[in-house]
Motif scaffolding. Sequence first.
Motif, PDB file in Angstrom:
ATOM      1  N   GLN A   1      -3.419  -3.754  -6.079  1.00 12.35           N
ATOM      2  CA  GLN A   1      -3.107  -3.509  -4.792  1.00 12.35           C
ATOM      3  C   GLN A   1      -4.225  -3.538  -3.884  1.00 12.35           C
ATOM      4  OE1 GLN A   1      -2.789  -1.812  -1.140  1.00 12.35           O
ATOM      5  NE2 GLN A   1      -3.154  -0.376  -2.930  1.00 12.35           N
TER       6      GLN A   1
ATOM      7  N   ALA B   1      -1.067  -1.120 -10.756  1.00 11.12           N
ATOM      8  CA  ALA B   1      -1.765  -0.685  -9.376  1.00 11.12           C
ATOM      9  C   ALA B   1      -3.147  -1.124  -9.108  1.00 11.12           C
ATOM     10  CB  ALA B   1      -1.870   0.875  -9.165  1.00 11.12           C
TER      11      ALA B   1
ATOM     12  N   HIS C   1       2.474   1.850  -3.406  1.00 12.15           N
ATOM     13  CA  HIS C   1       1.481   1.956  -4.651  1.00 12.15           C
ATOM     14  C   HIS C   1       1.019   3.269  -4.459  1.00 12.15           C
ATOM     15  CE1 HIS C   1       1.231  -1.768  -7.292  1.00 12.15           C
ATOM     16  NE2 HIS C   1       1.761  -2.396  -6.013  1.00 12.15           N
TER      17      HIS C   1
ATOM     18  N   GLY D   1      10.095   0.593  -7.407  1.00 10.33           N
ATOM     19  CA  GLY D   1       8.906  -0.240  -7.250  1.00 10.33           C
ATOM     20  C   GLY D   1       9.203  -1.886  -7.682  1.00 10.33           C
TER      21      GLY D   1
ATOM     22  N   THR E   1       3.039  -4.800  -8.555  1.00 10.63           N
ATOM     23  CA  THR E   1       3.925  -3.947  -8.271  1.00 10.63           C
ATOM     24  C   THR E   1       5.273  -3.691  -9.125  1.00 10.63           C
ATOM     25  OG1 THR E   1       3.291  -4.815  -5.963  1.00 10.63           O
ATOM     26  CG2 THR E   1       5.344  -3.685  -6.272  1.00 10.63           C
TER      27      THR E   1
ATOM     28  N   HIS F   1       0.908  -1.185  -0.013  1.00 12.57           N
ATOM     29  CA  HIS F   1       0.045  -0.139   0.050  1.00 12.57           C
ATOM     30  C   HIS F   1       1.042   1.198  -0.115  1.00 12.57           C
ATOM     31  CE1 HIS F   1      -3.684   2.040   1.867  1.00 12.57           C
ATOM     32  NE2 HIS F   1      -3.521   2.240   0.493  1.00 12.57           N
TER      33      HIS F   1
ATOM     34  N   THR G   1       1.138   6.354  -7.022  1.00 15.84           N
ATOM     35  CA  THR G   1       0.153   7.043  -7.645  1.00 15.84           C
ATOM     36  C   THR G   1       0.213   8.432  -7.508  1.00 15.84           C
ATOM     37  OG1 THR G   1      -1.089   4.889  -7.347  1.00 15.84           O
ATOM     38  CG2 THR G   1      -2.409   7.163  -7.397  1.00 15.84           C
TER      39      THR G   1
ATOM     40  N   ALA H   1       3.990  -1.567 -12.144  1.00 19.80           N
ATOM     41  CA  ALA H   1       4.092  -0.293 -11.535  1.00 19.80           C
ATOM     42  C   ALA H   1       5.486   0.391 -11.817  1.00 19.80           C
ATOM     43  CB  ALA H   1       3.371   0.043 -10.596  1.00 19.80           C
TER      44      ALA H   1
END
Length: 398
Positions: A126, A123, A33, A186, A93, A30, A37, A96
Amino acid sequence: MTLPSSTAAQADDATAPSRRRALLAASGAHAVHDGLTDLIYVLLPVWQAQFAISYAMIGLLRAAYSGVMAGFQLLASRLARRWGRERMLIGGTALAGVAYLIAGMAGGLPLLLIALMLGGLGASTQHPLASSLVADAYEAGGGVKQALSQYNFAGDIGKTLIPGAVGLLVVVVSWQTSVMLIGLLGLAAAALLWWLLPSRATAGRAKAARVSGGNGSIGGLRALLATGTLDSAVRMGFLTFLPFLLKNKGAGTAGIGVALSLLFVGGAFGKLFCGYLGARVGMMKTVWATESLTSLCILLAVWLPLSGVMLMLPLLGLALNGTSSVLYGVVPELAAAGRHEQAFAWFYTGTIGAGALSPVLFGRLGDVLGVPVALCALAALLLLTLPLSWRVQKALVG
């Protein structure tokens, strides 16, 4: 047949390490990601200057990531049943991370758009998978709301560290280099998840241990989804405009990065604090308090000078992000037994989809009427969550 209390305690002690490992893995995913984001918010003004694009196009870039992320969450939850939740989360993951490596090499909008869409695809694994991993691990032993609050807190730690670090990093190196370094982060996170995530056998035992579920209220889930959708739309719309609001007040790139860090520090503690507060005083009271405070703070952010906005950002972050933690904790209570992944997938699809559409719609409003008017419209829209949360509360007690 009921197990003796000593036997039940021994069984709980045996599963405690696997629960903690699952929570650590989900929280780490979390954090990474959410950091990846929300890093986009720091980069939006840079991309605007680099490619000379409008607010509507800025919203489209943001939507390219969050829209794909929202659209593929249901598919990710279905594929997890076939290929395994662990594999999907690790692969997402890694994807990303690769997406940010591609973004760092982008010399024009087409490749950047493709990179953001790939990032959103990675993503999409996740939220539904990591949330259900935590809910399944803690359902038998109790403490689901508290565990989900810790999981949500970790997400805002990532939102605080990664955008803040890149906001400072672009002062000394190019944005392309900064983005590629985050892409390597990542990939490293995917390798760590491969080591941390419990084996499929352990996950199977945890699933078999589930003995209870929510009340399966369809009406309550719909009201919860509507509440989360509006909350997410306002949050993503505000975050899209915040860098430009700060820039208009005189902030530079480094200042915007620091401002986002202040906002996300408040948001991190807001998710942890509001999650526990919701468990004690109830979902509706907590949501009414946080949403009303968020609406007021957004209006104040429009009128206050830069120094005043910077001082207010931690409080705004606490209210802005705290609501989501309360709403996440209610999902297992309204979902039918054994349907956590699907319920979380629907919830996140709606909320993130709204977050993807909001910057486009309000970006257009910002182009026509200006950023202050768009922010005031967001503050007004947020108040619609108050009657919806009352409907959710009725479903919980009924």
